[in-house]
Design a protein around this motif. Structure first.
Motif, mmCIF file in Angstrom:
data_model
loop_
_atom_site.group_PDB
_atom_site.id
_atom_site.type_symbol
_atom_site.label_atom_id
_atom_site.label_comp_id
_atom_site.label_asym_id
_atom_site.label_seq_id
_atom_site.Cartn_x
_atom_site.Cartn_y
_atom_site.Cartn_z
ATOM 1 N N UNK A 7 -18.897 -3.935 -10.641
ATOM 2 C CA UNK A 7 -19.908 -4.260 -9.884
ATOM 3 C C UNK A 7 -19.334 -4.929 -8.613
ATOM 4 N N UNK A 8 -18.017 -4.878 -8.462
ATOM 5 C CA UNK A 8 -17.344 -5.353 -7.338
ATOM 6 C C UNK A 8 -17.151 -4.296 -6.208
ATOM 7 N N UNK A 9 -17.557 -4.480 -5.061
ATOM 8 C CA UNK A 9 -17.522 -3.533 -3.934
ATOM 9 C C UNK A 9 -15.916 -3.363 -3.632
ATOM 10 N N UNK A 10 -15.838 -1.979 -3.354
ATOM 11 C CA UNK A 10 -14.366 -1.745 -3.089
ATOM 12 C C UNK A 10 -14.369 -0.577 -2.018
ATOM 13 N N UNK A 11 -13.281 -0.362 -1.308
ATOM 14 C CA UNK A 11 -13.068 0.821 -0.307
ATOM 15 C C UNK A 11 -11.896 1.378 -0.652
ATOM 16 N N UNK A 12 -11.761 2.764 -0.464
ATOM 17 C CA UNK A 12 -10.781 3.762 -0.994
ATOM 18 C C UNK A 12 -9.945 3.569 0.075
ATOM 19 N N UNK A 13 -8.679 3.481 -0.172
ATOM 20 C CA UNK A 13 -7.759 3.680 0.787
ATOM 21 C C UNK A 13 -7.042 5.169 1.174
ATOM 22 N N UNK A 14 -7.027 5.985 0.161
ATOM 23 C CA UNK A 14 -6.297 7.099 0.271
ATOM 24 C C UNK A 14 -7.173 8.516 -0.264
#
Length: 88
Positions: A7-14
């Protein structure tokens, strides 16, 4: 040592979903991969196994490598390295 959690928010790098944000749904610790909600959608052709079940085409999330995501800081909303992560 700080780690990512469910449930942590993450952002995709590639990849094709670069820049998109989502929440972690599941981990694959053996292969260092995570499944992120709404990211890396694949199509699976499902066959009906029992009588009465419906087969068809399903869309679901696939695992991506953990090095391709960065957590999003809850205070600033910006992607940060794990050592500087603030949780609330």
């Amino acid at each position: 040592m700080k780690m990512l959690r469910k449930d942590d928010k993450v952002v995709v790098l590639t990849g094709k979903d670069k820049g998109k944000q989502g929440e972690i749904m599941a981990f694959d610790f053996k292969n260092d991969k995570v499944k992120v909600k709404g990211i890396n959608i694949i199509t699976c052709h499902v066959k009906a196994k029992r009588q009465g079940e419906v087969g068809g085409i399903q869309k679901r999330e696939a695992f991506i490598h953990i090095s391709n995501v960065l957590p999003v800081d809850s205070l600033t909303g910006q992607p940060v390295r794990l050592s500087k992560l603030n949780r609330k």
